[in-house]
Design a protein around this motif. Structure first.
Motif, mmCIF file in Angstrom:
data_model
loop_
_atom_site.group_PDB
_atom_site.id
_atom_site.type_symbol
_atom_site.label_atom_id
_atom_site.label_comp_id
_atom_site.label_asym_id
_atom_site.label_seq_id
_atom_site.Cartn_x
_atom_site.Cartn_y
_atom_site.Cartn_z
ATOM 1 N N LEU A 1 44.252 42.838 38.222
ATOM 2 C CA LEU A 1 44.213 43.788 39.328
ATOM 3 C C LEU A 1 42.772 44.075 39.736
ATOM 4 O O LEU A 1 42.479 44.302 40.922
ATOM 5 C CB LEU A 1 44.927 45.085 38.944
ATOM 6 N N ARG A 2 41.868 44.043 38.771
ATOM 7 C CA ARG A 2 40.455 44.272 39.085
ATOM 8 C C ARG A 2 39.928 43.173 39.996
ATOM 9 O O ARG A 2 39.149 43.437 40.928
ATOM 10 C CB ARG A 2 39.638 44.338 37.795
ATOM 11 N N GLN A 3 40.325 41.943 39.734
ATOM 12 C CA GLN A 3 39.908 40.840 40.603
ATOM 13 C C GLN A 3 40.429 41.036 42.028
ATOM 14 O O GLN A 3 39.721 40.767 43.000
ATOM 15 C CB GLN A 3 40.398 39.507 40.039
ATOM 16 N N LEU A 4 41.650 41.516 42.135
ATOM 17 C CA LEU A 4 42.206 41.781 43.464
ATOM 18 C C LEU A 4 41.446 42.903 44.153
ATOM 19 O O LEU A 4 41.209 42.856 45.372
ATOM 20 C CB LEU A 4 43.690 42.145 43.362
ATOM 21 N N GLU A 5 41.063 43.926 43.403
ATOM 22 C CA GLU A 5 40.279 45.017 43.979
ATOM 23 C C GLU A 5 38.941 44.516 44.509
ATOM 24 O O GLU A 5 38.497 44.913 45.589
ATOM 25 C CB GLU A 5 40.044 46.109 42.929
ATOM 26 N N VAL A 6 38.296 43.628 43.737
ATOM 27 C CA VAL A 6 37.018 43.067 44.181
ATOM 28 C C VAL A 6 37.222 42.218 45.434
ATOM 29 O O VAL A 6 36.439 42.289 46.395
ATOM 30 C CB VAL A 6 36.372 42.234 43.060
ATOM 31 N N GLU B 1 32.306 42.775 53.464
ATOM 32 C CA GLU B 1 31.637 41.498 53.745
ATOM 33 C C GLU B 1 30.314 41.372 52.987
ATOM 34 O O GLU B 1 29.403 40.678 53.421
ATOM 35 C CB GLU B 1 31.406 41.308 55.251
ATOM 36 N N ASN B 2 30.223 42.044 51.841
ATOM 37 C CA ASN B 2 28.996 42.006 51.041
ATOM 38 C C ASN B 2 29.350 42.385 49.610
ATOM 39 O O ASN B 2 29.946 43.440 49.373
ATOM 40 C CB ASN B 2 27.958 42.968 51.620
ATOM 41 N N ILE B 3 29.002 41.543 48.646
ATOM 42 C CA ILE B 3 29.426 41.780 47.270
ATOM 43 C C ILE B 3 28.736 43.000 46.672
ATOM 44 O O ILE B 3 29.318 43.714 45.844
ATOM 45 C CB ILE B 3 29.186 40.525 46.403
ATOM 46 N N THR B 4 27.498 43.287 47.077
ATOM 47 C CA THR B 4 26.797 44.458 46.550
ATOM 48 C C THR B 4 27.487 45.742 47.000
ATOM 49 O O THR B 4 27.708 46.664 46.211
ATOM 50 C CB THR B 4 25.325 44.460 46.994
ATOM 51 N N ARG B 5 27.834 45.806 48.302
ATOM 52 C CA ARG B 5 28.529 46.993 48.798
ATOM 53 C C ARG B 5 29.930 47.101 48.195
ATOM 54 O O ARG B 5 30.421 48.194 47.917
ATOM 55 C CB ARG B 5 28.592 46.973 50.325
ATOM 56 N N ALA B 6 30.589 45.945 48.000
ATOM 57 C CA ALA B 6 31.906 45.951 47.366
ATOM 58 C C ALA B 6 31.817 46.516 45.951
ATOM 59 O O ALA B 6 32.651 47.323 45.530
ATOM 60 C CB ALA B 6 32.489 44.540 47.339
ATOM 61 N N ALA B 7 30.777 46.104 45.206
ATOM 62 C CA ALA B 7 30.578 46.617 43.853
ATOM 63 C C ALA B 7 30.366 48.126 43.873
ATOM 64 O O ALA B 7 30.882 48.860 43.019
ATOM 65 C CB ALA B 7 29.388 45.911 43.208
ATOM 66 N N GLY B 8 29.605 48.605 44.854
ATOM 67 C CA GLY B 8 29.364 50.037 44.976
ATOM 68 C C GLY B 8 30.646 50.817 45.197
ATOM 69 O O GLY B 8 30.841 51.895 44.625
ATOM 70 N N LEU B 9 31.531 50.286 46.051
ATOM 71 C CA LEU B 9 32.803 50.967 46.302
ATOM 72 C C LEU B 9 33.636 51.092 45.036
ATOM 73 O O LEU B 9 34.387 52.059 44.863
ATOM 74 C CB LEU B 9 33.607 50.197 47.366
ATOM 75 N N LEU B 10 33.517 50.099 44.156
ATOM 76 C CA LEU B 10 34.339 50.073 42.944
ATOM 77 C C LEU B 10 33.606 50.599 41.715
ATOM 78 O O LEU B 10 34.128 50.518 40.606
ATOM 79 C CB LEU B 10 34.804 48.635 42.695
ATOM 80 N N GLY C 1 31.049 38.150 39.472
ATOM 81 C CA GLY C 1 31.722 37.336 38.461
ATOM 82 C C GLY C 1 33.228 37.391 38.589
ATOM 83 O O GLY C 1 33.919 36.375 38.433
ATOM 84 N N ALA C 2 33.764 38.566 38.901
ATOM 85 C CA ALA C 2 35.214 38.717 39.042
ATOM 86 C C ALA C 2 35.738 37.895 40.220
ATOM 87 O O ALA C 2 36.777 37.233 40.120
ATOM 88 C CB ALA C 2 35.574 40.186 39.219
ATOM 89 N N LEU C 3 35.006 37.928 41.329
ATOM 90 C CA LEU C 3 35.429 37.165 42.503
ATOM 91 C C LEU C 3 35.322 35.669 42.238
ATOM 92 O O LEU C 3 36.232 34.893 42.594
ATOM 93 C CB LEU C 3 34.577 37.554 43.712
ATOM 94 N N LYS C 4 34.234 35.268 41.615
ATOM 95 C CA LYS C 4 34.029 33.848 41.308
ATOM 96 C C LYS C 4 35.110 33.337 40.366
ATOM 97 O O LYS C 4 35.657 32.243 40.550
ATOM 98 C CB LYS C 4 32.650 33.646 40.692
ATOM 99 N N GLU C 5 35.445 34.141 39.352
ATOM 100 C CA GLU C 5 36.472 33.748 38.398
ATOM 101 C C GLU C 5 37.840 33.621 39.070
ATOM 102 O O GLU C 5 38.605 32.698 38.771
ATOM 103 C CB GLU C 5 36.539 34.766 37.268
ATOM 104 N N GLY D 1 24.561 33.367 54.071
ATOM 105 C CA GLY D 1 23.478 34.174 53.523
ATOM 106 C C GLY D 1 24.050 35.127 52.495
ATOM 107 O O GLY D 1 24.767 34.739 51.571
ATOM 108 N N LYS D 2 23.758 36.427 52.637
ATOM 109 C CA LYS D 2 24.308 37.432 51.737
ATOM 110 C C LYS D 2 25.657 37.955 52.217
ATOM 111 O O LYS D 2 26.285 38.777 51.556
ATOM 112 C CB LYS D 2 23.332 38.602 51.611
ATOM 113 N N ARG D 3 26.105 37.468 53.348
ATOM 114 C CA ARG D 3 27.357 37.951 53.921
ATOM 115 C C ARG D 3 28.528 37.110 53.445
ATOM 116 O O ARG D 3 28.443 35.885 53.365
ATOM 117 C CB ARG D 3 27.268 37.916 55.445
#
Length: 292
Positions: A5-10, A18-27, A36-40, A54-56
């Motif tokens: 479920l954590r992977q789905l949240e990510v 549209e940005n992994i850093t902002r996504a991490a902040g939300l969670l 790592g969760a998204l890549k896995e 780029g970073k997007r």
């Protein structure tokens, strides 16, 4: 099960930001943990859910197709968690309402919802029809309450209740003393109207479609109360929902006008994403709206 479920949240947070850093902040995660969760998740199924620019992170066709299913799974998981907790915390419901509904109907429904379910939280967002439907489509809102006709293949548009627009003026306007106002008199007056994209403006344009090219539109405003004050100052005629004008008519601050026959009737609607899981909270909200 190959995913968490954590992977789905990510995945969903990344689709939203549209940005992994902002996504991490939300969670409340570290950037590396979210990445790592998204890549896995992608590697486990040998898929790519985003295009990296780029970073997007730009969600691709596969990601868009799977997003509603991920939303539904998380909603079901939340509902299961609530059931395990014996409904001690029913969580948050995110409601969007257009200005007329939000300012004159939705607040009372929020109060009733929270009174009967202690601990409930309601996030109420007020905007025009286009903005609300866009956020329901993007899963940012659980349910929308809108005034305008709207069609989209991914949305359920469900009739809720009837409404009617009323043309009105200042008590100081010469038309206030007329029993019936002609089309020629409507054309001769300036108008203070809601902005395009609002359900009220859509209904007004439909009712007066034959006169639109000749109307003098002096102001277009986003807020009902601003329109009422402008009309009370005799800057022009207005046309709003009857439910927004009852008190002003009763106090004599504004005067309703009887026009030549026109169809000012319209409907309010519920709007929900077809792939959205209908939780107990959403169902109770719908019931309360219908009871009112």
């Amino acid at each position: 099960m190959k995913y968490t479920l954590r992977q789905l949240e990510v995945f969903l947070a990344a689709a939203h930001t549209e940005n992994i850093t902002r996504a991490a902040g939300l969670l409340s995660m570290s950037q590396s943990a979210a990445s790592g969760a998204l890549k896995e998740l992608e590697q486990q199924f040998d898929v790519q859910l985003f295009d990296r620019v780029g970073k997007r992170l730009q969600i691709n066709e596969l990601g868009r197709a799977l997003r509603p299913e991920a939303e539904r799974l998380l909603e079901q998981a939340k509902a299961f968690e609530q059931a395990l907790a014996q409904h001690t915390d029913i969580g948050q419901i995110k409601v969007g309402a257009t200005l007329t509904i939000g300012n004159y109907l939705a607040v009372e429904i929020v109060a009733r919802y929270m009174a009967e379910q202690p601990g409930a939280r309601v996030h109420l967002e007020v905007a025009n029809t286009e903005a609300i439907t866009s956020k329901v489509l993007d899963f940012e809102l659980d349910i929308g309450l809108i005034e305008g006709d709207y069609h989209h293949p991914d949305l359920d548009i469900v009739p809720w209740r009837d409404d009617e627009l009323v043309v009105f003026c200042s008590p100081d306007n010469p038309l206030a003393k007329r029993r019936r106002v002609s089309d020629a008199e409507l054309i001769a007056q300036p108008w203070i109207l809601r902005e395009r994209g609002s359900g009220t403006r859509q209904a007004f344009d439909r009712a007066l479609h034959g006169l639109l090219p000749q109307l003098q539109i002096a102001l277009e405003l986003q807020h009902t109360e601003a329109i009422k004050r402008a009309v009370a100052a005799d800057l022009g005629l207005g046309c709003l929902s009857a439910i927004t004008l009852e008190e002003a008519f009763h106090r004599g601050r504004l005067v309703p006008l009887q026009t030549e026959p026109k169809d000012f009737r319209r409907h309010f609607y519920f709007v929900l994403h077809k792939q959205k899981y209908r939780s107990a909270g959403i169902q109770r909200w719908l019931d309360l709206c219908r009871e009112g």
